[in-house]
Design a protein around this motif. Structure first.
Motif, PDB file in Angstrom:
ATOM      1  N   ALA A 301       0.845  -1.201   0.000  1.00  0.00           N
ATOM      2  CA  ALA A 301       0.000   0.000   0.000  1.00  0.00           C
ATOM      3  C   ALA A 301       0.876   1.246   0.000  1.00  0.00           C
ATOM      4  CB  ALA A 301      -0.912  -0.009   1.214  1.00  0.00           C
ATOM      5  N   MET A 351      -8.606  -3.833  -0.788  1.00  0.00           N
ATOM      6  CA  MET A 351      -8.093  -2.695  -1.547  1.00  0.00           C
ATOM      7  C   MET A 351      -8.413  -1.381  -0.844  1.00  0.00           C
ATOM      8  SD  MET A 351      -8.937  -1.638  -5.528  1.00  0.00           S
ATOM      9  CE  MET A 351     -10.725  -1.643  -5.275  1.00  0.00           C
ATOM     10  N   GLY A 354      -6.335  -0.836   2.257  1.00  0.00           N
ATOM     11  CA  GLY A 354      -4.969  -0.447   1.938  1.00  0.00           C
ATOM     12  C   GLY A 354      -4.852   1.025   1.584  1.00  0.00           C
ATOM     13  N   LEU A 355      -5.868   1.557   0.928  1.00  0.00           N
ATOM     14  CA  LEU A 355      -5.869   2.985   0.567  1.00  0.00           C
ATOM     15  C   LEU A 355      -6.212   3.868   1.762  1.00  0.00           C
ATOM     16  CD1 LEU A 355      -7.813   2.610  -2.803  1.00  0.00           C
ATOM     17  CD2 LEU A 355      -5.413   3.298  -2.596  1.00  0.00           C
ATOM     18  N   TRP A 576      -1.599   2.987  -7.162  1.00  0.00           N
ATOM     19  CA  TRP A 576      -1.265   1.719  -6.526  1.00  0.00           C
ATOM     20  C   TRP A 576      -1.465   0.618  -7.558  1.00  0.00           C
ATOM     21  CZ3 TRP A 576      -4.240  -0.818  -1.852  1.00  0.00           C
ATOM     22  CH2 TRP A 576      -3.423  -1.821  -1.284  1.00  0.00           C
ATOM     23  N   PRO A 601      -5.702  -7.558  -1.854  1.00  0.00           N
ATOM     24  CA  PRO A 601      -6.118  -6.529  -2.823  1.00  0.00           C
ATOM     25  C   PRO A 601      -5.669  -6.774  -4.248  1.00  0.00           C
ATOM     26  CG  PRO A 601      -4.268  -5.720  -1.532  1.00  0.00           C
ATOM     27  CD  PRO A 601      -4.671  -7.039  -0.925  1.00  0.00           C
TER      28      PRO A 601
END
Length: 618
Positions: A301, A351, A354-355, A576, A601
């Motif tokens: 990430a 996902m 992670g963001l 990413w 992710p």
């Protein structure tokens, strides 16, 4: 041009074997009763065979053989036996027997179905009598011999041709058509979309080939020149099998996995095979495993070590949830059943975690409203469940009459502990967005700890597909051959209407435009918006600035644009790369032994997400 690597000789093949192609009799050591003649297109049993024609003469120096439809005899060495997969084999001049002309190929394909006799092996020296044909259409046809008789003469050696650099023109590959090649220079994985389905990889001499719109403003002349350069530098590596969804990939050991994912950008050394030109592509039918593979690493990430507001954009790859209660499958898009939805949802949640966005635009949500059973709400519930006590995400409500009539729509998620939604959301339903394009969604926010309000706009413009649906009264929306594909005029009109709509509200001067614009960095819609003063948050010169890969070419279709009043607050930005470079076998919806699903992710979608950080204001 060549080296000394060859196919070894052997004494275990009896010379003089000759067989009727129909499989009814063989002539040589054994003659079947009542069977005394060969097919009419081959030499008669009691006549000496006609003198062989040089393979280079048959190939010629042009795109098509000068001997098409003529019946000839050739002698050569089998360099690739693909009878079980491609109904034929490749043969090449015996070492020292080529025509000496570097402009002509010394190899050729022989169409020879799997039920024919005699069987051939790599390294057999054979005499083939048949008719010259071009297989396939267009400039990438494959010169071949068809309707053949085959005689195995023994064993012999052929020469491998070493390729040390990329050609400048795709026509250069014609001189190697049907030849055994080894690449001394590395090749890089450009695309892996067909890996699990066809056993294919798109590779390039360049680490990252890109669409023309990522490099320069598209024009027909530029696009044609760029297409030729790209075609010269790219190949399709094929597994020499015709089976769809193979059980294994023989040329990869081990097969792709989380530790060795064979992502885009991975390096292959010592690639070897026979060059084939058919089906519109230049292919290398592999005859050996690559000597070495250097796998491109999966990126963690983004660590944007600055404080501020985290703003993201991501694609959820047709997130459809049936009836929202575990039933209603299959739907028109997305997961085929509830189990597949659970797998898809787990990857999307990973996902988003992670963001860690404070606010995000989302595209490809099912267009089923914002109720408790909607896809949008199910995603928010799953995200908050994963966060436990910290789960505070909310979705901007979207009414059915404001979301358009497409099967998918855009959405906006935000964290209540960080942001407060100000007023009701607004939708753009004018111009192209009335009936031809998905309506954008805008929501104003203010930070909980203070600061100036700002507006987030989620965008998903018309795709580059559906070219056959362009109506007769919109000729400018047809593919103009400039690299922008079809519907470019509509996307440009949409960008114009969107900019005008946002300028009409003086209070909306602090705006972030996020989404899938289906237009590359230098294509018309994006140039229009930048010319109007919008700031591209992702550096256009970024070499790895792609968010999508199509046919091995990287492209940035997803963008984050800031109005002039916000541009100065941009503290950091990143793409990413967790999706576009990953093979689909890591996704949620691939069956079979090659499937490598994990609730992580990687390959949560087919587009890479974006992340921005805006510095706080007081």
């Amino acid at each position: 041009m060549t080296d000394s690597v060859s196919i070894a000789r052997s004494r275990d093949a009896a010379p003089g074997r000759r067989f009727r192609v129909g499989g009814l009799c063989l002539v040589g050591a054994l003659v079947a009763a009542g069977c005394s003649e060969l097919p009419t297109n081959g030499p008669q049993a009691d006549q000496p065979p006609p003198p062989p024609t040089a393979i280079g003469h048959v190939q010629g120096s042009g795109l098509r053989s000068p001997y098409v439809d003529q019946t000839l005899s050739l002698i050569g060495v089998v360099t690739g036996n693909f009878v079980g997969a491609s109904d034929g084999f490749f043969m090449q001049d015996e070492r020292g027997a080529d025509d000496g002309d570097p402009a002509t190929s010394d190899g050729i394909f022989v169409r020879y179905p799997r039920d024919r006799e005699p069987t051939v092996r790599r390294g057999d020296r054979v005499r083939v009598h048949g008719t010259v044909a071009e297989l396939g259409r267009g400039p990438n046809s494959q010169t071949a011999l068809v309707d053949v008789t085959v005689e195995v003469l023994g064993r012999a050696a052929a020469e491998v041709t070493v390729i040390s650099s990329a050609p400048d023109d795709p026509g250069h590959w014609e001189r190697y058509e049907g030849m055994w090649l080894r690449f001394a220079s590395p090749l890089y994985v450009a695309g892996n979309y067909g890996l699990h389905r066809y056993g294919q990889l798109e590779v390039s001499f360049d680490r990252r080939p890109r669409q023309i719109g990522m490099r320069m403003s598209p024009h027909a002349a530029n696009a044609a020149a760029q297409a030729r350069r790209t075609a010269a530098r790219m190949l399709v590596l094929d597994d020499a099998r015709d089976r769809e969804y193979p059980d294994s990939l023989w040329f990869l050991d081990p097969p792709p996995n989380a530790q060795q994912p064979l992502r885009g950008g991975s390096r292959l050394d010592g690639v070897e095979g026979v060059l084939e030109q058919r089906s519109g592509y230049t292919r290398l039918q592999l005859t050996a495993r690559p000597a070495a593979i250097e796998h491109a690493p999966r990126p963690p990430a983004p660590e944007l070590d600055v404080d501020g507001l985290r703003i993201a954009h991501f694609n959820v790859l047709n997130y459809f949830n049936g009836d929202g209660r575990g039933g209603g499958f299959p739907t028109t898009r997305g997961a085929r059943d509830a189990d597949a939805l659970a797998r898809q949802q787990a990857k999307i949640v990973a996902m988003i975690l992670g963001l860690a966005p404070d606010v995000a635009s989302v595209v490809e949500l099912e267009n089923d409203g914002s109720g408790p059973d909607s896809a949008q709400q199910q995603l928010v519930d799953a995200l908050n469940a994963a966060l436990g006590a910290q789960g505070d995400y909310r979705a901007v409500p979207v009414s059915a009459d404001a979301a358009g009539d497409d099967a998918i729509r855009v959405g906006i998620l935000y964290r209540e502990r960080r942001l407060t939604a100000v007023g009701a959301p607004t939708h753009l339903l004018d111009g192209p967005f009335a009936d031809r394009a998905r309506p954008p969604l805008a929501q104003r926010f203010v930070a909980v700890d203070g600061g100036e309000p700002f507006t987030v706009v989620a965008v998903h413009l018309k795709s580059k597909g559906g070219c056959d649906d362009v109506p007769a009264d919109r000729p400018a929306d047809r593919d103009q051959g400039d690299g922008q594909s079809c519907w470019n005029r509509l996307r440009t009109e949409s960008a114009d209407v969107l900019d005008t709509w946002l300028r009409a509200d003086p209070a909306a001067g602090r705006v972030v435009l996020l989404g899938d614009f289906n237009a590359s960095t230098f294509e018309d819609p994006m140039r229009l918006l930048r010319d109007r003063g919008w700031h591209d948050a992702i550096d256009p010169a970024l070499r790895d600035g792609h968010t999508y890969v199509y046919r091995g070419l990287g492209n940035r279709l997803d963008h984050a644009l800031l109005s002039p009043a916000l541009a100065g607050r941009l503290a950091a930005a990143a793409i990413w790369h967790i999706n576009a470079d990953e093979a689909p076998l890591f996704g949620y919806d691939v069956d079979g032994p090659l499937q490598q699903y994990r609730p992580d992710p990687y390959r949560a979608s087919d587009h890479d997400p974006l992340l921005l950080i805006l510095a706080a204001t007081r």
